[in-house]
Design an enzyme around this catalytic site. Structure first.
Site: not given
Ligand SMILES: NC(=O)C1=CN([C@@H]2O[C@H](COP(=O)(O)OP(=O)(O)OC[C@H]3O[C@@H](n4cnc5c(N)ncnc54)[C@H](O)[C@@H]3O)[C@@H](O)[C@H]2O)C=CC1
Ligand SMILES: O=CC(=O)O
Length: 282
Positions: A200, A229, A247
């Site tokens: 993000r 964005e 994005h």
């Molecule tokens: N660019 C895009 O299109 C997309 C972006 N995303 C973003 O990616 C993020 C991660 O997605 P996933 O890997 O599926 O989620 P996930 O829940 O599997 O992993 C999130 C990670 O963040 C870590 N985390 C949480 N708090 C933390 C902290 N204080 N310090 C360090 N690490 C911390 C957690 O330990 C976890 O390993 C989502 O929350 C979303 O914002 C997700 C999908 C698409």
């Molecule tokens: O597109 C999905 C997101 O979490 O970013």
């Protein structure tokens, strides 16, 4: 007004960001009756259906791992693009600069780079898997060390940056992680450092990132997400060492197929009292 047949379908409350219009909505509607508050409340409404009722909602289906491989692919693509100057090279050829100025500046090798992953969750793990096979040396930061993970863990992002050539940012955005990549963290990454963000925008202090890039105090950046964005800081547009994408890390039909499959499986499991494949606790 729902027809009698529609009334018999299980009712599903949809919770989605206002800018996410899922293209398979009509297919879900063949199995479920969807109640989408964004069809009822204008985006940004402070008294939305969801905020009025969220206290009574306990369980919901999440995207789980459906997005992760595609997001990881884009993170790797952005990193290779920044290091090997793919987009910059394209502009060089297209702009006629090759004929006028001759050879294009050298790029940098991916293999051997020390890559620090901020947030080794579902996406971070897919990124690690890919970059390891390119010969990168992986380490990570997360709230806690993950016992099953072989990579070195740093308990804060500052130490991770000191020991990395590249930071890939892909953790969840929370109050705790807002601007987790601060000016100090970026400075500790150093002038040869590269930042990739597919998490993000607000995980990085964007104003400071822009200043460091403009002053040449980072090697480059690859960004799929931004603080406001779709507004992207204009200063980035003229920097050849910055690669920007709108994005779109999840924007593949395969990704939406995987998401549709997961959502349908979760909802069917929910309505037959079976465990969900991916769960969000509110
Ligand atoms: N660019 C895009 O299109 C997309 C972006 N995303 C973003 O990616 C993020 C991660 O997605 P996933 O890997 O599926 O989620 P996930 O829940 O599997 O992993 C999130 C990670 O963040 C870590 N985390 C949480 N708090 C933390 C902290 N204080 N310090 C360090 N690490 C911390 C957690 O330990 C976890 O390993 C989502 O929350 C979303 O914002 C997700 C999908 C698409
Ligand atoms: O597109 C999905 C997101 O979490 O970013």
């Amino acid at each position: 007004m729902a027809t009698v047949e529609e009334e018999e379908l299980p009712l599903v409350l949809v919770h989605r960001p206002p800018n996410f219009n899922f293209p398979f909505k009509h297919r879900l509607q063949t199995h479920f009756r969807l109640l989408d508050p964004l069809d009822l409340d204008p985006p940004g409404s402070t008294n939305s259906f969801f905020s009025r009722h969220s206290a009574s909602i306990r369980t919901s289906a999440a995207a789980g791992k459906a997005f992760s491989p595609d997001v990881a692919d884009l993170a790797v693509a952005l990193l290779i693009d920044v290091l090997r100057r793919v987009s910059a090279g394209f502009r060089y050829v297209r702009g006629g600069l090759w004929t006028r100025n001759g050879e294009f500046p050298l790029g940098f090798k991916l293999g051997g780079k020390r890559v620090g992953i901020v947030g080794l969750g579902s996406i971070g793990s897919e990124i690690a898997k890919r970059l390891e096979s390119f010969g990168c040396v992986i380490s990570y930061n997360s709230r806690r060390k993950k016992p099953s993970v072989p990579f070195p863990w740093y308990k804060n992002v500052y130490d991770l940056a000191v020991n990395s050539d590249v930071l890939v940012v892909c953790c969840a955005l929370t109050e705790e992680t807002r601007h987790i990549v601060s000016k100090d963290v970026m400075i500790s990454l150093g002038k040869e450092g590269v930042i990739i963000n597919v998490g993000r925008g607000a995980l990085i202090d964007e104003k400071e990132l822009v200043q460091l890039l403009v002053r040449g105090e980072l090697r480059g950046a690859g960004l799929d997400v931004f603080e406001n964005e779709p507004d992207v800081p204009q200063e980035l547009f003229s920097l050849d060492n910055v690669v920007l994408s709108p994005h779109c890390a999840v924007a593949t039909p395969e990704c939406f197929d995987a998401l549709e499959e997961l959502i349908t499986a979760n909802l069917k499991a929910f309505f037959s009292n079976k465990p969900l494949q991916s769960v969000v606790e509110f």
